[in-house]
Design a protein around this motif. Structure first.
Motif, PDB file in Angstrom:
ATOM      1  N   LYS A  83       3.444   2.399   3.571  1.00 46.78           N
ATOM      2  CA  LYS A  83       4.197   3.280   2.673  1.00 46.78           C
ATOM      3  C   LYS A  83       5.387   3.904   3.396  1.00 46.78           C
ATOM      4  O   LYS A  83       6.499   3.951   2.867  1.00 46.78           O
ATOM      5  CB  LYS A  83       3.304   4.370   2.098  1.00 46.78           C
ATOM      6  CG  LYS A  83       4.053   5.274   1.118  1.00 46.78           C
ATOM      7  CD  LYS A  83       3.163   6.350   0.578  1.00 46.78           C
ATOM      8  CE  LYS A  83       3.812   7.279  -0.403  1.00 46.78           C
ATOM      9  NZ  LYS A  83       5.220   7.451  -0.406  1.00 46.78           N
ATOM     10  N   ASP A  84       5.163   4.376   4.631  1.00 48.70           N
ATOM     11  CA  ASP A  84       6.253   5.000   5.395  1.00 48.70           C
ATOM     12  C   ASP A  84       7.352   3.988   5.708  1.00 48.70           C
ATOM     13  O   ASP A  84       8.540   4.297   5.603  1.00 48.70           O
ATOM     14  CB  ASP A  84       5.722   5.613   6.693  1.00 48.70           C
ATOM     15  CG  ASP A  84       4.800   6.799   6.433  1.00 48.70           C
ATOM     16  OD1 ASP A  84       4.954   7.460   5.388  1.00 48.70           O
ATOM     17  OD2 ASP A  84       3.925   7.061   7.285  1.00 48.70           O
ATOM     18  N   LYS A  86       8.044   1.275   3.998  1.00 47.91           N
ATOM     19  CA  LYS A  86       8.706   0.959   2.730  1.00 47.91           C
ATOM     20  C   LYS A  86       9.679   2.072   2.353  1.00 47.91           C
ATOM     21  O   LYS A  86      10.795   1.808   1.904  1.00 47.91           O
ATOM     22  CB  LYS A  86       7.680   0.749   1.617  1.00 47.91           C
ATOM     23  CG  LYS A  86       8.300   0.353   0.289  1.00 47.91           C
ATOM     24  CD  LYS A  86       7.220   0.158  -0.768  1.00 47.91           C
ATOM     25  CE  LYS A  86       7.769  -0.288  -2.092  1.00 47.91           C
ATOM     26  NZ  LYS A  86       8.803   0.544  -2.675  1.00 47.91           N
ATOM     27  N   ASP A  87       9.273   3.325   2.552  1.00 47.32           N
ATOM     28  CA  ASP A  87      10.153   4.462   2.246  1.00 47.32           C
ATOM     29  C   ASP A  87      11.411   4.436   3.119  1.00 47.32           C
ATOM     30  O   ASP A  87      12.507   4.745   2.642  1.00 47.32           O
ATOM     31  CB  ASP A  87       9.413   5.786   2.430  1.00 47.32           C
ATOM     32  CG  ASP A  87       8.354   6.020   1.355  1.00 47.32           C
ATOM     33  OD1 ASP A  87       8.388   5.328   0.311  1.00 47.32           O
ATOM     34  OD2 ASP A  87       7.494   6.897   1.573  1.00 47.32           O
ATOM     35  N   LEU A  88      11.257   4.065   4.397  1.00 44.58           N
ATOM     36  CA  LEU A  88      12.426   3.969   5.279  1.00 44.58           C
ATOM     37  C   LEU A  88      13.381   2.888   4.785  1.00 44.58           C
ATOM     38  O   LEU A  88      14.596   3.084   4.751  1.00 44.58           O
ATOM     39  CB  LEU A  88      11.996   3.657   6.710  1.00 44.58           C
ATOM     40  CG  LEU A  88      11.450   4.816   7.537  1.00 44.58           C
ATOM     41  CD1 LEU A  88      10.895   4.317   8.862  1.00 44.58           C
ATOM     42  CD2 LEU A  88      12.532   5.853   7.791  1.00 44.58           C
ATOM     43  N   ASP A  90      13.534   1.549   1.682  1.00 43.13           N
ATOM     44  CA  ASP A  90      14.084   1.924   0.370  1.00 43.13           C
ATOM     45  C   ASP A  90      15.122   3.031   0.487  1.00 43.13           C
ATOM     46  O   ASP A  90      16.051   3.110  -0.317  1.00 43.13           O
ATOM     47  CB  ASP A  90      12.963   2.378  -0.573  1.00 43.13           C
ATOM     48  CG  ASP A  90      12.097   1.223  -1.049  1.00 43.13           C
ATOM     49  OD1 ASP A  90      12.549   0.061  -0.959  1.00 43.13           O
ATOM     50  OD2 ASP A  90      10.971   1.487  -1.514  1.00 43.13           O
ATOM     51  N   GLY A  91      14.974   3.891   1.482  1.00 41.26           N
ATOM     52  CA  GLY A  91      15.882   5.029   1.644  1.00 41.26           C
ATOM     53  C   GLY A  91      17.097   4.724   2.498  1.00 41.26           C
ATOM     54  O   GLY A  91      17.785   5.638   2.950  1.00 41.26           O
ATOM     55  N   SER A  94      18.859   4.714   6.829  1.00 38.77           N
ATOM     56  CA  SER A  94      17.896   5.588   7.479  1.00 38.77           C
ATOM     57  C   SER A  94      17.757   5.178   8.942  1.00 38.77           C
ATOM     58  O   SER A  94      17.861   4.010   9.292  1.00 38.77           O
ATOM     59  CB  SER A  94      16.543   5.525   6.770  1.00 38.77           C
ATOM     60  OG  SER A  94      16.071   4.198   6.701  1.00 38.77           O
TER      61      SER A  94
END
Length: 122
Positions: A83-84, A86-88, A90-91, A94
């Motif tokens: 999840k972390d 993927k968040d990096l 997607d964001g 970063s």
């Protein structure tokens, strides 16, 4: 003759801006110094430090078309969970890693680019 520091400080507190400006100019003229010199020296020292950069940040600017491969690469590099990572991705943009050596930064950049990501070093 001893200086009475308290009396001088008291006079400076009561002085106007124009009087203080005149005092600074008189001290500069009398002693051949400049009140702006320390600021210029600090600015020059900062420029030298930037020229000799030894630590880099690896920034993911885009995931490209192979997003899953990039997420896997980010997980491998950071040790983060799915999840972390993927968040990096997607964001993006970063920062993936901060304060790494130039060699390590180039290695990480190659690894991410091989997975299809767009990367910049800062």
């Amino acid at each position: 003759m001893a200086l009475d520091k308290d009396a001088i400080v008291a006079q400076l507190k009561d002085a106007t801006i124009l009087e203080l400006n005149d005092l600074v100019k008189a001290i500069e003229d009398e002693f051949g110094v400049s009140a702006a010199a320390p600021v210029a020296a600090a600015g020059a020292a900062g420029g030298d430090a930037a020229a000799a950069k030894t630590e880099f940040d690896v920034e993911l600017t885009g995931a490209g078309s192979a997003k899953i491969k990039v997420i896997k690469a980010v997980r491998e590099i950071t040790g983060a969970g799915l999840k972390d990572a993927k968040d990096l991705v997607d964001g993006a943009p970063s920062v993936i890693k901060e304060g790494v050596s130039e060699d390590e930064a180039n290695e990480l950049k190659e690894k991410l680019e091989a997975a299809g990501a767009e990367v910049t070093l800062k």
